[in-house]
Design an enzyme around this catalytic site. Sequence first.
Site, PDB file in Angstrom:
ATOM      1  N   ASP A  79     -57.352  60.513   8.371  1.00  0.00           N
ATOM      2  CA  ASP A  79     -58.296  61.351   7.624  1.00  0.00           C
ATOM      3  C   ASP A  79     -59.739  60.885   7.761  1.00  0.00           C
ATOM      4  O   ASP A  79     -60.009  59.728   8.122  1.00  0.00           O
ATOM      5  CB  ASP A  79     -57.908  61.406   6.146  1.00  0.00           C
ATOM      6  CG  ASP A  79     -57.983  60.052   5.447  1.00  0.00           C
ATOM      7  OD1 ASP A  79     -57.599  59.038   6.059  1.00  0.00           O
ATOM      8  OD2 ASP A  79     -58.421  60.006   4.282  1.00  0.00           O
ATOM      9  N   GLU A 174     -56.306  57.650   3.718  1.00  0.00           N
ATOM     10  CA  GLU A 174     -56.913  56.362   3.399  1.00  0.00           C
ATOM     11  C   GLU A 174     -58.194  56.536   2.600  1.00  0.00           C
ATOM     12  O   GLU A 174     -58.486  55.750   1.679  1.00  0.00           O
ATOM     13  CB  GLU A 174     -57.207  55.593   4.695  1.00  0.00           C
ATOM     14  CG  GLU A 174     -57.673  54.143   4.486  1.00  0.00           C
ATOM     15  CD  GLU A 174     -59.191  53.980   4.371  1.00  0.00           C
ATOM     16  OE1 GLU A 174     -59.659  52.873   4.056  1.00  0.00           O
ATOM     17  OE2 GLU A 174     -59.921  54.986   4.572  1.00  0.00           O
TER      18      GLU A 174
END
Length: 407
Positions: A79, A174
């Site tokens: 991400d 994350e």
Amino acid sequence: MDLIERFLKYVSFDTQSDEDSGICPSTQKQMVFAKYLKEELENIGLEDITLDENGYLFATLPTNVDIEVPVIGFIAHLDTSPDMSGENVNPRIVNSYDGGDIVLSKEDNIVLSPRQFPDLLNHKGEDLIVTDGKTLLGADDKAGIAEIVSAMVYLKNHPEIKHGKIRIGFNPDEEIGMGAHLFDVNKFGCQWAYTMDGGEVGELEYENFNAASAKLTFSGCNVHPGYAKDKMLNSLLVANEFITMLPKNETPETTEGYEGFYHLISVEGSVEKTAISYIIRDHDIKIFEKRKENMLTWVEKINAKYGNGTVKIELKDQYYNMREKVEPVKHIIDIAYKAMKDAGVEPKVKPIRGGTDGAQLSFKGLPCPNIFAGGINFHGKFEFVPVQSMEKAMNVIIKIVEETANR
């Protein structure tokens, strides 16, 4: 496909995470990228490739030696930050950077300048990958993914480099603190691992902040302002009063090194109701706990002044300092340190003023220090990554693999 071509392909995927979605992965566009990577890893010839329903992608490069070598892993996240759009990223390469201003967007007058970002001058003469000033770049952490995949390709093409079994793992979310929550450490099956999620060349990190989030809701009472005397309670003003209680010299912009902070990240409200969000950070666990106690004390003061229930707080721990889990196995730092030296990189061992998935993974039984991936100015339009930094990070991965097999 070489390292840079691979990276430029990866940043074309919008993988922004969303802390309010309540699902994993928090955005389905992360799964789109994960599926692309799965196919690429299959084409490369890696083995034991799995992608679960939550977006965790694992794969194996088998050992090429007949001696017992520790199984190690390399991890990066899919991400990009919710802080700025990662859609339609339009990167370009500034060849042989001359040390001057880089115009990212002429029409919007967006300039990446060493006057504002002196770190640029450390990369004079290098080739910089920059944005067009409208999105972030996504080097955090697509640079890490590209470096890991490219290192696996290199090792497959150079069997003379002896190595044990290597596991790679790419996970979602994350950036919203959830990347390691559903990471199956037993399935990953490593004795230790490294996250490729740091910034500047040479960073080697095994200390990070203890972290918590604080969400506060202020309730007011709205009446016609012409008749508000002794009746109205403006939640916006009460929230502002709370904000002013916090020490002004303990914010991200006033601290460095091991100094912790309170960081106000959002305010949204009206007279009737206002919500504010903080993140709380400190390397020292005792000071960290005291910071959380302070938040509760300030809430009590507001409620004592304006009435019980005027403000409610939700405090949540996010992750802890991995140091206590890594220090007992310090040889994994020694291996990375020597690998950097062998790759011509001067190690910079320092605390992370943030966190990585490695912090949570270390507390789940997988010691996992953090290594540079090369990107700078993460989470915004001024993000950039030098080509040469990515090449060095890839070489460090290869040297870690060699050093682990040679011990």
